[in-house]
Design a protein around this motif. Structure first.
Motif, mmCIF file in Angstrom:
data_model
loop_
_atom_site.group_PDB
_atom_site.id
_atom_site.type_symbol
_atom_site.label_atom_id
_atom_site.label_comp_id
_atom_site.label_asym_id
_atom_site.label_seq_id
_atom_site.Cartn_x
_atom_site.Cartn_y
_atom_site.Cartn_z
ATOM 1 N N GLU A 27 -58.601 0.331 39.574
ATOM 2 C CA GLU A 27 -59.756 1.201 39.806
ATOM 3 C C GLU A 27 -60.911 0.828 38.886
ATOM 4 O OE1 GLU A 27 -58.639 5.312 39.480
ATOM 5 O OE2 GLU A 27 -56.973 5.066 40.869
ATOM 6 N N ALA A 28 -60.604 0.556 37.635
ATOM 7 C CA ALA A 28 -61.642 0.186 36.672
ATOM 8 C C ALA A 28 -62.295 -1.131 37.078
ATOM 9 C CB ALA A 28 -61.049 0.081 35.268
ATOM 10 N N ALA A 29 -61.466 -2.062 37.548
ATOM 11 C CA ALA A 29 -62.001 -3.354 37.986
ATOM 12 C C ALA A 29 -62.941 -3.171 39.174
ATOM 13 C CB ALA A 29 -60.866 -4.305 38.346
ATOM 14 N N LYS A 30 -62.573 -2.299 40.132
ATOM 15 C CA LYS A 30 -63.436 -2.027 41.288
ATOM 16 C C LYS A 30 -64.757 -1.416 40.842
ATOM 17 C CE LYS A 30 -59.770 -1.271 44.658
ATOM 18 N NZ LYS A 30 -59.099 -0.245 45.475
ATOM 19 N N GLU A 31 -64.684 -0.493 39.867
ATOM 20 C CA GLU A 31 -65.891 0.156 39.365
ATOM 21 C C GLU A 31 -66.819 -0.852 38.708
ATOM 22 O OE1 GLU A 31 -64.528 3.248 36.764
ATOM 23 O OE2 GLU A 31 -63.648 4.411 38.398
ATOM 24 N N GLN A 32 -66.230 -1.873 38.079
ATOM 25 C CA GLN A 32 -67.030 -2.892 37.397
ATOM 26 C C GLN A 32 -67.368 -4.053 38.325
ATOM 27 O OE1 GLN A 32 -64.668 -3.947 33.998
ATOM 28 N NE2 GLN A 32 -65.156 -2.055 32.902
ATOM 29 N N GLY A 33 -66.871 -4.019 39.550
ATOM 30 C CA GLY A 33 -67.161 -5.064 40.515
ATOM 31 C C GLY A 33 -66.356 -6.331 40.290
ATOM 32 N N GLY A 34 -65.265 -6.244 39.581
ATOM 33 C CA GLY A 34 -64.442 -7.414 39.312
ATOM 34 C C GLY A 34 -63.055 -7.219 39.869
#
Length: 104
Positions: free
Chosen positions: A78-85
């Motif tokens: 989820e954090a990666a999606k939020e950061q676009g990675g």
């Protein structure tokens, strides 16, 4: 040994009879754990208290270890999606290694 009558002296000290000390593996001058439970004072050796804590921790890790790992993996995604990675492959390897170390 079910019940024994004892007294508390003026200094607040309680005498634990020899038979009870022996049964609990308590040494003279050694540390004890005192717990108040439902209006009772319970006296245990430190070794006994530590063994119980280790059992509880072991039980918690075996019951919840996999779900904690799954939660962390999900949260990282989820954090990666939020950061676009995307999730770092090293993080995935750590999560997989941790699960295999526990025998999951």
């Amino acid at each position: 040994m079910n019940a024994t009558l004892s007294k508390i002296d003026a200094g607040g000290r309680l005498i634990i009879p020899a038979q009870a000390r022996k049964a609990l593996s308590l040494e003279s001058g050694g540390p004890v754990v005192l717990t108040l439970v439902d209006g009772e004072l319970r006296v245990r050796s430190v070794a006994s208290a530590m063994a119980e804590l280790q059992t509880q921790a072991s039980s918690f890790l075996s019951d919840d270890g996999a779900s904690v790992s799954a939660f962390l993996t999900s949260r990282r995604a989820e954090a990666a999606k939020e950061q676009g990675g995307s999730i770092d492959t090293q993080d995935q390897a750590v999560a997989t290694t941790t699960e295999s170390d526990r025998g999951a």
